[in-house]
Design a protein around this motif. Structure first.
Motif, PDB file in Angstrom:
ATOM      1  N   SER A  74       0.821  -1.223   0.000  1.00  0.00           N
ATOM      2  CA  SER A  74       0.000   0.000   0.000  1.00  0.00           C
ATOM      3  C   SER A  74       0.855   1.273   0.000  1.00  0.00           C
ATOM      4  O   SER A  74       0.351   2.362  -0.277  1.00  0.00           O
ATOM      5  N   GLN A  75       2.157   1.145   0.263  1.00  0.00           N
ATOM      6  CA  GLN A  75       3.030   2.334   0.238  1.00  0.00           C
ATOM      7  C   GLN A  75       3.434   2.723  -1.185  1.00  0.00           C
ATOM      8  O   GLN A  75       3.975   3.812  -1.398  1.00  0.00           O
ATOM      9  N   ILE A  76       3.196   1.837  -2.168  1.00  0.00           N
ATOM     10  CA  ILE A  76       3.742   2.084  -3.513  1.00  0.00           C
ATOM     11  C   ILE A  76       3.052   3.200  -4.307  1.00  0.00           C
ATOM     12  O   ILE A  76       3.743   4.058  -4.866  1.00  0.00           O
ATOM     13  N   PRO A  77       1.706   3.240  -4.403  1.00  0.00           N
ATOM     14  CA  PRO A  77       1.083   4.176  -5.359  1.00  0.00           C
ATOM     15  C   PRO A  77       1.604   5.620  -5.319  1.00  0.00           C
ATOM     16  O   PRO A  77       1.884   6.180  -6.390  1.00  0.00           O
ATOM     17  N   PRO A  78       1.801   6.244  -4.156  1.00  0.00           N
ATOM     18  CA  PRO A  78       2.293   7.636  -4.210  1.00  0.00           C
ATOM     19  C   PRO A  78       3.722   7.783  -4.729  1.00  0.00           C
ATOM     20  O   PRO A  78       4.134   8.882  -5.076  1.00  0.00           O
ATOM     21  N   LEU A  79       4.483   6.672  -4.775  1.00  0.00           N
ATOM     22  CA  LEU A  79       5.909   6.764  -5.122  1.00  0.00           C
ATOM     23  C   LEU A  79       6.175   6.654  -6.618  1.00  0.00           C
ATOM     24  O   LEU A  79       7.264   6.983  -7.086  1.00  0.00           O
ATOM     25  N   VAL A  80       5.183   6.135  -7.373  1.00  0.00           N
ATOM     26  CA  VAL A  80       5.417   5.820  -8.790  1.00  0.00           C
ATOM     27  C   VAL A  80       4.336   6.447  -9.666  1.00  0.00           C
ATOM     28  O   VAL A  80       3.261   6.808  -9.179  1.00  0.00           O
ATOM     29  N   THR A 100      14.360  -6.373  -6.336  1.00  0.00           N
ATOM     30  CA  THR A 100      14.153  -4.920  -6.452  1.00  0.00           C
ATOM     31  C   THR A 100      13.606  -4.620  -7.835  1.00  0.00           C
ATOM     32  O   THR A 100      14.062  -5.203  -8.819  1.00  0.00           O
ATOM     33  N   MET A 101      12.617  -3.716  -7.918  1.00  0.00           N
ATOM     34  CA  MET A 101      12.035  -3.333  -9.215  1.00  0.00           C
ATOM     35  C   MET A 101      12.325  -1.866  -9.482  1.00  0.00           C
ATOM     36  O   MET A 101      12.258  -1.049  -8.576  1.00  0.00           O
ATOM     37  N   ILE A 102      12.593  -1.559 -10.754  1.00  0.00           N
ATOM     38  CA  ILE A 102      12.765  -0.155 -11.159  1.00  0.00           C
ATOM     39  C   ILE A 102      11.488   0.280 -11.872  1.00  0.00           C
ATOM     40  O   ILE A 102      11.056  -0.351 -12.845  1.00  0.00           O
ATOM     41  N   LEU A 103      10.890   1.357 -11.375  1.00  0.00           N
ATOM     42  CA  LEU A 103       9.635   1.885 -11.938  1.00  0.00           C
ATOM     43  C   LEU A 103       9.792   3.381 -12.192  1.00  0.00           C
ATOM     44  O   LEU A 103      10.683   4.027 -11.630  1.00  0.00           O
ATOM     45  N   GLU A 104       8.889   3.946 -13.023  1.00  0.00           N
ATOM     46  CA  GLU A 104       8.908   5.399 -13.212  1.00  0.00           C
ATOM     47  C   GLU A 104       8.496   6.074 -11.911  1.00  0.00           C
ATOM     48  O   GLU A 104       7.494   5.679 -11.306  1.00  0.00           O
ATOM     49  N   LYS A 105       9.244   7.091 -11.497  1.00  0.00           N
ATOM     50  CA  LYS A 105       8.980   7.676 -10.184  1.00  0.00           C
ATOM     51  C   LYS A 105       7.917   8.778 -10.240  1.00  0.00           C
ATOM     52  O   LYS A 105       7.678   9.373 -11.283  1.00  0.00           O
ATOM     53  N   ALA A 106       7.295   9.028  -9.093  1.00  0.00           N
ATOM     54  CA  ALA A 106       6.390  10.174  -8.933  1.00  0.00           C
ATOM     55  C   ALA A 106       7.203  11.353  -8.386  1.00  0.00           C
ATOM     56  O   ALA A 106       8.274  11.145  -7.812  1.00  0.00           O
ATOM     57  N   PRO A 107       6.700  12.593  -8.539  1.00  0.00           N
ATOM     58  CA  PRO A 107       7.477  13.771  -8.125  1.00  0.00           C
ATOM     59  C   PRO A 107       7.849  13.787  -6.639  1.00  0.00           C
ATOM     60  O   PRO A 107       8.858  14.382  -6.261  1.00  0.00           O
ATOM     61  N   PRO A 118      14.780   9.533 -13.625  1.00  0.00           N
ATOM     62  CA  PRO A 118      13.321   9.634 -13.614  1.00  0.00           C
ATOM     63  C   PRO A 118      12.652   8.369 -13.068  1.00  0.00           C
ATOM     64  O   PRO A 118      11.433   8.257 -13.055  1.00  0.00           O
ATOM     65  N   THR A 119      13.451   7.398 -12.653  1.00  0.00           N
ATOM     66  CA  THR A 119      12.921   6.125 -12.152  1.00  0.00           C
ATOM     67  C   THR A 119      13.301   5.943 -10.685  1.00  0.00           C
ATOM     68  O   THR A 119      14.191   6.618 -10.181  1.00  0.00           O
ATOM     69  N   VAL A 120      12.614   4.993 -10.022  1.00  0.00           N
ATOM     70  CA  VAL A 120      12.921   4.714  -8.617  1.00  0.00           C
ATOM     71  C   VAL A 120      12.985   3.196  -8.405  1.00  0.00           C
ATOM     72  O   VAL A 120      12.228   2.444  -9.024  1.00  0.00           O
ATOM     73  N   ALA A 121      13.901   2.757  -7.528  1.00  0.00           N
ATOM     74  CA  ALA A 121      14.044   1.339  -7.199  1.00  0.00           C
ATOM     75  C   ALA A 121      13.245   1.044  -5.930  1.00  0.00           C
ATOM     76  O   ALA A 121      13.344   1.779  -4.946  1.00  0.00           O
ATOM     77  N   LEU A 122      12.439  -0.026  -5.975  1.00  0.00           N
ATOM     78  CA  LEU A 122      11.610  -0.399  -4.814  1.00  0.00           C
ATOM     79  C   LEU A 122      11.877  -1.836  -4.407  1.00  0.00           C
ATOM     80  O   LEU A 122      12.010  -2.720  -5.258  1.00  0.00           O
ATOM     81  N   ARG A 123      11.934  -2.062  -3.093  1.00  0.00           N
ATOM     82  CA  ARG A 123      12.112  -3.442  -2.604  1.00  0.00           C
ATOM     83  C   ARG A 123      11.347  -3.622  -1.304  1.00  0.00           C
ATOM     84  O   ARG A 123      11.339  -2.748  -0.446  1.00  0.00           O
ATOM     85  N   MET A 124      10.689  -4.775  -1.180  1.00  0.00           N
ATOM     86  CA  MET A 124      10.021  -5.139   0.072  1.00  0.00           C
ATOM     87  C   MET A 124      10.739  -6.374   0.624  1.00  0.00           C
ATOM     88  O   MET A 124      10.516  -7.498   0.154  1.00  0.00           O
ATOM     89  N   PRO A 125      11.629  -6.180   1.605  1.00  0.00           N
ATOM     90  CA  PRO A 125      12.408  -7.315   2.118  1.00  0.00           C
ATOM     91  C   PRO A 125      11.563  -8.280   2.944  1.00  0.00           C
ATOM     92  O   PRO A 125      10.498  -7.902   3.451  1.00  0.00           O
ATOM     93  N   SER A 126      12.065  -9.514   3.096  1.00  0.00           N
ATOM     94  CA  SER A 126      11.308 -10.522   3.845  1.00  0.00           C
ATOM     95  C   SER A 126      11.837 -10.728   5.258  1.00  0.00           C
ATOM     96  O   SER A 126      11.164 -11.342   6.086  1.00  0.00           O
ATOM     97  N   HIS A 127      13.040 -10.258   5.562  1.00  0.00           N
ATOM     98  CA  HIS A 127      13.620 -10.481   6.888  1.00  0.00           C
ATOM     99  C   HIS A 127      12.693  -9.884   7.953  1.00  0.00           C
ATOM    100  O   HIS A 127      12.305  -8.718   7.854  1.00  0.00           O
ATOM    101  N   PRO A 128      12.315 -10.663   8.970  1.00  0.00           N
ATOM    102  CA  PRO A 128      11.365 -10.161   9.975  1.00  0.00           C
ATOM    103  C   PRO A 128      11.839  -8.878  10.663  1.00  0.00           C
ATOM    104  O   PRO A 128      11.023  -7.992  10.935  1.00  0.00           O
ATOM    105  N   ALA A 129      13.147  -8.756  10.923  1.00  0.00           N
ATOM    106  CA  ALA A 129      13.656  -7.535  11.575  1.00  0.00           C
ATOM    107  C   ALA A 129      13.569  -6.343  10.623  1.00  0.00           C
ATOM    108  O   ALA A 129      13.234  -5.231  11.041  1.00  0.00           O
ATOM    109  N   ALA A 130      13.845  -6.577   9.335  1.00  0.00           N
ATOM    110  CA  ALA A 130      13.727  -5.489   8.355  1.00  0.00           C
ATOM    111  C   ALA A 130      12.275  -5.035   8.285  1.00  0.00           C
ATOM    112  O   ALA A 130      11.981  -3.834   8.262  1.00  0.00           O
TER     113      ALA A 130
END
Ligand code: TXA
Ligand code: MG
Length: 357
Positions: A74-80, A100-107, A118-130
């Motif tokens: 749910s954190q993604i839509p405002p970022l891309v 990690t995915m590279i997508l077109e970034k939002a302002p 003009p792009t942004v890298a996004l990753r959702m890690p699986s490590h419980p502490a992360a």
């Protein structure tokens, strides 16, 4: 600045450490944290000043963009600017996890975080502490690997401390990273999904999900003068120990014999090898043998690679040779790191002369 280490236990007692980490992130500071791949150096990814602090702490060129780490989709839509179908498929199959995915970034994503891209890298890690840390931080956390620029990525808190002691206020210690190599990076901002950095998820696995997948040429070879890789980080010297490292390819026996010939009395020589080939080295007394793990389970080799590279410089060596490990499912990811660590210096004893890949 004093660097504190908070050891995580995986119990409710860790909540105080996550709250402390979140306070630091929210006030614009930096926290090193564990992930399943390697340790990250995190700051608020929407705060340009925090991103500048990350570059400063690492001594990293600021044109090398950072990955935004999130706890929830749910954190993604405002970022891309949009989420292409390929991105949805990757998220569904591989998140949370080492991708990690590279997508077109939002302002809203500052140029300081994306190195002006003009792009942004996004990753959702699986490590419980992360995940717990990212949830507490309550913002997208920009995080490169938590090493000084050019050094191998850290896979435990001690290696983070070695590089960043006095430069950051807090390290969350979650033990050894399970995978030990950085995430697979896939650019889904263009018409054909393209691997910019190989990692735990191999090309065949990505093809199963995406169909056609291209691979950026910078993955395989050193760049020629003036060439620009799609992932700016690929152009920098990486992972290199201070001692000269040479990769030796070819058939096991010929390779072991070649490496043994290189070791001479009076010279301190080491070899990174698979535990399976140990018997081929006999009792080579002038050679320090460093087994990384078995070829039957190259996850073990991946997990030990970066700490072994860091260790080389603690041993006072004159030169190091390494076997190559291309055969297993992580072969491409391991070899990508090793080729960079060796500055693309590769020899094959069965051929005459040296082969600069
Ligand atoms: O496993 C990982 O990915 C770790 C952990 C901490 O999550 N992070 C990591 O970050 O390896 P770093 O900064 O060491 O590597 C990020 C790579 C760099 O090569 C960078 O150039 C590339 O990702 N990158 C980041 N944003 C990009 C973008 N917008 N376009 C192309 N490449 C990008
Ligand atoms: Mg890095």
């Amino acid at each position: 600045m004093e660097t504190l280490i908070r050891t995580l236990t995986g119990s409710r007692e860790d909540e105080a450490a996550y709250r402390e980490a979140a306070r630091i992130i929210q006030s614009g500071g930096l926290v090193a944290f564990p992930t399943e791949t390697v340790y990250g150096l995190g700051g608020n990814g929407l705060d340009p000043t925090a991103s500048r602090k990350i570059y400063e702490a690492k001594g990293r060129p600021s044109d090398n963009p950072l990955i935004l780490h999130i706890a929830d989709i749910s954190q993604i839509p405002p970022l891309v600017s949009g989420i292409p179908e390929a991105a949805k498929a990757l998220m569904e199959h591989f998140w949370p996890g080492p991708l990690t995915m590279i997508l077109e970034k939002a302002p809203i994503v500052p140029d300081e975080t994306t190195g002006g891209l003009p792009t942004v890298a996004l990753r959702m890690p699986s490590h419980p502490a992360a995940r717990a840390f990212l949830q507490a931080a309550a913002c997208p956390v920009a995080a490169p690997s938590a090493n000084l620029s050019g050094r191998p990525s850290p896979t435990n808190a001690r290696d983070v401390l070695e590089d960043l002691n006095g430069r950051i206020p807090l390290i969350l210690d979650g033990g050894e990273s399970e995978i030990g190599l950085e995430s697979t990076i896939v650019d889904v901002s263009g018409p054909v999904p393209t691997v910019l950095r190989p990692g735990y998820y191999s090309l065949p696995r990505l093809k199963e999900v995406l169909g056609t997948v291209a691979v950026d040429p910078a993955v395989f070879s050193s760049l020629k003068e003036g060439e620009r890789p799609k992932a700016p980080g690929m152009k920098y010297r990486h992972y290199a120990p201070k001692v000269p490292l040479t990769l030796v390819t070819g058939e096991d026996k010929a390779r072991a014999a070649c490496i043994c010939r290189m070791a001479r009395p009076g010279k301190r020589t080491a070899a990174l090898i698979a535990s399976d080939t140990l018997p081929l080295y006999g009792n080579a007394s002038d050679l320090l043998l460093i087994p990384l793990g078995s070829r039957e389970n190259d996850g073990e080799i991946a997990r030990h690679l970066f700490s072994a590279l860091r260790n080389l410089d603690r041993l006072g060596l004159d030169e190091v040779y390494s076997e190559t490990f291309e055969s297993g499912p992580l072969g491409e990811a391991i070899m990508n790191r090793l080729r960079k660590a060796a500055g693309f210096h590769i020899i094959n004893p069965q051929e005459t002369g040296e082969d600069h890949e």
